[in-house]
Motif scaffolding. Structure first.
Motif, mmCIF file in Angstrom:
data_model
loop_
_atom_site.group_PDB
_atom_site.id
_atom_site.type_symbol
_atom_site.label_atom_id
_atom_site.label_comp_id
_atom_site.label_asym_id
_atom_site.label_seq_id
_atom_site.Cartn_x
_atom_site.Cartn_y
_atom_site.Cartn_z
ATOM 1 N N MET A 3 16.839 74.524 66.041
ATOM 2 C CA MET A 3 17.520 75.158 65.018
ATOM 3 C C MET A 3 17.822 76.666 65.486
ATOM 4 O O MET A 3 17.269 77.197 66.550
ATOM 5 C CB MET A 3 16.551 75.338 63.771
ATOM 6 N N GLU A 4 18.911 76.951 65.004
ATOM 7 C CA GLU A 4 19.524 78.339 65.448
ATOM 8 C C GLU A 4 18.802 79.356 64.624
ATOM 9 O O GLU A 4 18.756 79.289 63.390
ATOM 10 C CB GLU A 4 20.965 78.529 65.398
ATOM 11 N N ILE A 5 18.467 80.719 65.071
ATOM 12 C CA ILE A 5 17.812 81.584 64.646
ATOM 13 C C ILE A 5 18.706 83.021 64.740
ATOM 14 O O ILE A 5 19.335 83.280 65.709
ATOM 15 C CB ILE A 5 16.417 82.098 65.044
ATOM 16 N N GLU A 6 18.880 83.387 63.673
ATOM 17 C CA GLU A 6 19.830 85.058 63.645
ATOM 18 C C GLU A 6 18.735 85.879 63.178
ATOM 19 O O GLU A 6 17.948 85.353 62.480
ATOM 20 C CB GLU A 6 21.226 84.855 62.934
ATOM 21 N N THR A 19 24.671 78.295 56.156
ATOM 22 C CA THR A 19 25.565 77.053 56.310
ATOM 23 C C THR A 19 25.981 77.237 57.515
ATOM 24 O O THR A 19 25.828 78.215 58.394
ATOM 25 C CB THR A 19 26.741 77.300 54.999
ATOM 26 N N GLU A 20 26.816 76.134 58.051
ATOM 27 C CA GLU A 20 27.197 76.007 59.376
ATOM 28 C C GLU A 20 28.432 77.313 59.607
ATOM 29 O O GLU A 20 28.648 77.480 60.635
ATOM 30 C CB GLU A 20 27.879 74.762 59.592
ATOM 31 N N GLU A 21 28.847 77.798 58.575
ATOM 32 C CA GLU A 21 29.935 78.715 58.422
ATOM 33 C C GLU A 21 29.067 80.328 58.483
ATOM 34 O O GLU A 21 29.650 81.315 58.540
ATOM 35 C CB GLU A 21 30.698 78.781 57.117
ATOM 36 N N ARG A 22 27.755 80.181 58.761
ATOM 37 C CA ARG A 22 26.935 81.298 58.708
ATOM 38 C C ARG A 22 27.026 82.063 57.397
ATOM 39 O O ARG A 22 26.836 83.362 57.537
ATOM 40 C CB ARG A 22 27.139 82.060 59.978
ATOM 41 N N LYS A 54 19.421 69.621 55.601
ATOM 42 C CA LYS A 54 20.930 70.177 55.963
ATOM 43 C C LYS A 54 20.929 71.457 56.727
ATOM 44 O O LYS A 54 21.691 71.702 57.620
ATOM 45 C CB LYS A 54 21.801 70.453 54.653
ATOM 46 N N VAL A 55 19.992 72.297 56.643
ATOM 47 C CA VAL A 55 19.972 73.596 57.200
ATOM 48 C C VAL A 55 19.285 73.504 58.763
ATOM 49 O O VAL A 55 18.499 73.201 58.988
ATOM 50 C CB VAL A 55 19.031 74.714 56.515
#
Length: 123
Positions: free
Chosen positions: A1-4, A92-95, A109-110
């Motif tokens: 998973m990506e983390i921001e 979302t994938e669009e951030r 989904k996430v």
């Protein structure tokens, strides 16, 4: 998973053991636990991998005391007995914020989350 991360301060708290140590008043066990939680998030394919871990106590937050926590979730840094938690928002994938009414909507989904803060519960 990506983390921001919501800010550079939050990023440092979650990635730098010295900064995390100051946040937790020198409690090394909490530092290790926080780093383990961050690594678990990074290793997860989707948020379902985190939801399935009962020790993380992943849960939806409610608006409280005038604070808007719509769409935010939390997980314990260590255990339910410790006051520390990680507040995050699914993206979302669009951030963009993924506003879900429950965990089932986001579970598979996430793949991206934003860590909003690491804080004491109810502070």
């Amino acid at each position: 998973m990506e983390i921001e991360f919501s800010s550079e301060k939050v990023k440092l708290q979650c990635t730098d053991t010295k900064v995390a140590g100051r946040l937790f008043g020198g409690d090394k066990i909490l530092v290790v636990s926080l780093m383990a939680r961050i690594n678990a998030l990074k290793s997860a394919e989707t948020i379902m991998d985190i939801i399935r871990m009962p020790t993380f106590r992943f849960h939806k937050l409610r608006n409280k005391n005038g604070r808007n926590l719509e769409g935010c979730f939390a997980m314990d840094v260590k255990t339910i007995r410790e006051p520390w938690r990680i507040i995050l928002q699914p993206l979302t994938e669009e951030r963009e914020s993924y506003l879900a009414s429950n965990m089932d909507e986001i579970a598979s989904k996430v793949k991206i989350v934003e860590i909003m803060e690491v804080s004491r519960h109810y502070e």
